[in-house]
Design a protein around this motif. Sequence first.
Motif, PDB file in Angstrom:
ATOM      1  N   ILE A 390       0.841  -1.202   0.000  1.00 36.92           N
ATOM      2  CA  ILE A 390       0.000   0.000   0.000  1.00 36.92           C
ATOM      3  C   ILE A 390       0.874   1.249   0.000  1.00 36.92           C
ATOM      4  O   ILE A 390       0.610   2.213  -0.732  1.00 36.92           O
ATOM      5  CB  ILE A 390      -0.949  -0.009   1.214  1.00 36.92           C
ATOM      6  N   LYS A 391       1.907   1.250   0.792  1.00 36.02           N
ATOM      7  CA  LYS A 391       2.795   2.420   0.858  1.00 36.02           C
ATOM      8  C   LYS A 391       3.453   2.688  -0.491  1.00 36.02           C
ATOM      9  O   LYS A 391       3.648   3.843  -0.874  1.00 36.02           O
ATOM     10  CB  LYS A 391       3.853   2.204   1.941  1.00 36.02           C
ATOM     11  N   LYS A 392       3.776   1.626  -1.222  1.00 36.72           N
ATOM     12  CA  LYS A 392       4.428   1.796  -2.525  1.00 36.72           C
ATOM     13  C   LYS A 392       3.457   2.316  -3.588  1.00 36.72           C
ATOM     14  O   LYS A 392       3.883   2.797  -4.636  1.00 36.72           O
ATOM     15  CB  LYS A 392       5.017   0.464  -2.975  1.00 36.72           C
ATOM     16  N   LEU A 393       2.161   2.164  -3.325  1.00 29.93           N
ATOM     17  CA  LEU A 393       1.155   2.571  -4.316  1.00 29.93           C
ATOM     18  C   LEU A 393       0.648   3.994  -4.085  1.00 29.93           C
ATOM     19  O   LEU A 393      -0.396   4.375  -4.618  1.00 29.93           O
ATOM     20  CB  LEU A 393      -0.036   1.600  -4.281  1.00 29.93           C
ATOM     21  N   GLU A 394       1.363   4.776  -3.302  1.00 26.70           N
ATOM     22  CA  GLU A 394       0.920   6.134  -2.978  1.00 26.70           C
ATOM     23  C   GLU A 394       0.561   6.964  -4.215  1.00 26.70           C
ATOM     24  O   GLU A 394      -0.469   7.650  -4.230  1.00 26.70           O
ATOM     25  CB  GLU A 394       1.984   6.860  -2.152  1.00 26.70           C
ATOM     26  N   PRO A 395       1.329   6.903  -5.335  1.00 21.70           N
ATOM     27  CA  PRO A 395       0.984   7.734  -6.501  1.00 21.70           C
ATOM     28  C   PRO A 395      -0.379   7.389  -7.107  1.00 21.70           C
ATOM     29  O   PRO A 395      -0.955   8.198  -7.841  1.00 21.70           O
ATOM     30  CB  PRO A 395       2.125   7.435  -7.490  1.00 21.70           C
ATOM     31  N   HIS A 396      -0.880   6.174  -6.812  1.00 19.38           N
ATOM     32  CA  HIS A 396      -2.136   5.728  -7.432  1.00 19.38           C
ATOM     33  C   HIS A 396      -3.313   5.798  -6.463  1.00 19.38           C
ATOM     34  O   HIS A 396      -4.434   5.414  -6.819  1.00 19.38           O
ATOM     35  CB  HIS A 396      -1.995   4.287  -7.924  1.00 19.38           C
ATOM     36  N   PHE A 397      -3.061   6.271  -5.270  1.00 20.65           N
ATOM     37  CA  PHE A 397      -4.129   6.295  -4.279  1.00 20.65           C
ATOM     38  C   PHE A 397      -5.279   7.217  -4.711  1.00 20.65           C
ATOM     39  O   PHE A 397      -6.455   6.936  -4.454  1.00 20.65           O
ATOM     40  CB  PHE A 397      -3.581   6.752  -2.921  1.00 20.65           C
TER      41      PHE A 397
END
Length: 753
Positions: A390-397
Amino acid sequence: MKQDIFHYYYPMPDDVAQSILISETENNIHLRPLHPNAKKLWLFNKLLKNLLTRRKTALVINSNADYELMEEFLSDHNLQQLCFTFTHSRSNNEKRLRDFSPLIVSGRLKTKKYQESLVAILESHVEFVNHLQYINGKNSSIHYTLSKLIIKSIHYRIALGSWASFLPDATEMTQKDFVKIKKLMPDALAVAKGNNSFLEPFSIINTEVFNLFTKEDAWASCIHQIKKQENQIRELLEMIQSYKFDFISSEFNTYFRSFYSIYVHLSALRLIENPSQEETVRISVFESQLLNALKKAEIPFTSEQVQSIQDLEQLRKLAYNSALQKWITVASTSNISSETHFLHPVYFSFINALKPSQVIKFDIATIDRLKTLDEISHYSKFLLPTLESIKKLEPHFGIYYDWKVFLNNMPTEHRIYFESLNSVPLIQWDNLLELSSLEKQIEQIGTFHLDEFKTSFNELFDNIEIFRNELLSNINSIHESGQHQAIEEIKSLQEPISSLFTHNKAAELSLPDYYHSLPLISKVFPIVILENIKPDFIPSFNEKCWDEIIFMDTENSHSEKLKNSSHHVIHLHEASSSESIFNIALLQAPPVKLINILTNIHHGESFTPIQQLSQFIFANFNKFKVYINTKEFIISFLPEEWNHLFAGSILKNYNEFSLTEEKGIDKLSNWLNYKPTIKKVWVLDNLISSEGITVQQLGWQRHFIRCLKNAGFQIENFELRSLLEARISWTSYFSEGIYSVTPANKSIAEMQI
């Protein structure tokens, strides 16, 4: 006369049937049937109708062909006793009158059964048309027929390809729901990137977050909660590992190993056949030790219940868990650690009462299944990489946030529908929605109308056959008493002709006397044939002898002399069908005179009957398509929407033609004369057309299909029920030969038409 009072005995094209009705409204009319056999159809039905309605008919005949036609009618229907053939011969007329004896009908009251058969025809026809309207027909109250729904469903399935198998379950939705979803679709597509499968880790976020926080605040809350949960999970895993390590060296582990060892030794001894006394003693000792161990461990087992490896494994699990739980209890009371960290009902208790501020949610159903420390450890290890991703997907949140907000603002059933589209490309969403809507409509109409359509179709023709069987008996019953009464009336008149009706008594009558006696003769015989009579001998009639007089290709001089003898004068101009090579025979299956003109006649001989067939098709069925390739020639009577689908699915390298009558007859004749191609006819549910189906039109279609089959065509019948079932796997439909075909070598009796 209304159609519901009379149904035609022989099926006819609509124009011929209409001409019968028109002839009854005009005092003087000329009719010229436009195709072979129409005269025969017209005349036979007209005479039967007049007999049924007690109308008297005179026919003026000059040709042998017309006389043979009337002989055929009287013989086939066993109606000779109701007809008198008046010839230009005194002796012939006298002999026929002297020999005449009215028919005595066995069981005179035939009318009731006849009327019941008519009522049954009308009822089954109404039922048939009702279901036909839902399936194929036109009705102002029915916007979508089943046939059109199926064809649309197939088109969408073709467009979707393999994605059609991802059709969302919409059983709980209504057509209003589909309308609402269709309005939402543009907005859904605008934010639908947030449903991408690579964003699946975000699904662990509590949906309430998207209702209560802005995009930025929601992400900040997620990061804070993720870090907190990661630390707790790591602490949990360390504690579990520590407890497992401590357990290995604990007295409970020693107890478990000894307990298990006892059972292993006991099990081995039990496998010995004919044990020695020493071995028997050892078995007894081990059983005693096992019972004590079971009792101490509080395990509800006896040594006798443990008879197999499966029992041993179950016992081992029980013993292990019992020992572990006891160890945990001791460890907790010894302040080694708090059980609240790893006993899952306590550790995960906050999940059962989630609050919006608790951002991360867990699979409660999975948690409830966790029974051992190993299972708790495994699930916890699964959560760590999820939180990390989840932390790595920050740009897609952001896109995920927009998608969830969109879903949260709609009813549950709509949200479930959109969520079920997750694995389908966005470009197919509209197609899937349309297909879902179509399938719902098909489900609502259901197969009920298809089943009832076939049932009412069969019942209708069964009732028609009953009607046909009752009709001739009813006609004879109608006229029996009338003939007896008319003869008695003539006898009482003391006219010279009266003696003719007393057997073996001649009358002193000249030929002109017989002409003058026609009014009396017409009282006895509802049909009088005036064959080759002389106009000069015809008297001036002062009364209406007949309801209708029909002139069959006769001169006008007859008409002038006889015009006052009838209420209606009809001139029927057309060569007799007996002179026609191509003859659509009446009620014969297969028609006797309709030979296989496509293959059994040489080229020079076949042109005339094939041209007549072409004329016949254009005269009766003007809505059809022609498909041609190097192997097949097809006349299709299918609805337009089915034509393109079938042609594209079945044929290769074909040409399509829509013919007009002006030039089409010659083209159709030339194509039919081309021997190398297989000639076929396409129909849907054994119908040439589903529009405006009357009993007469339905019978005519059925008869015409029979005639085409006997003429050499292969009849390929596409059944809507098979198409309904095959729509789900349309690509394999034709390759598996699901559609119903009636090969040319099948007998007519096998054709369900």
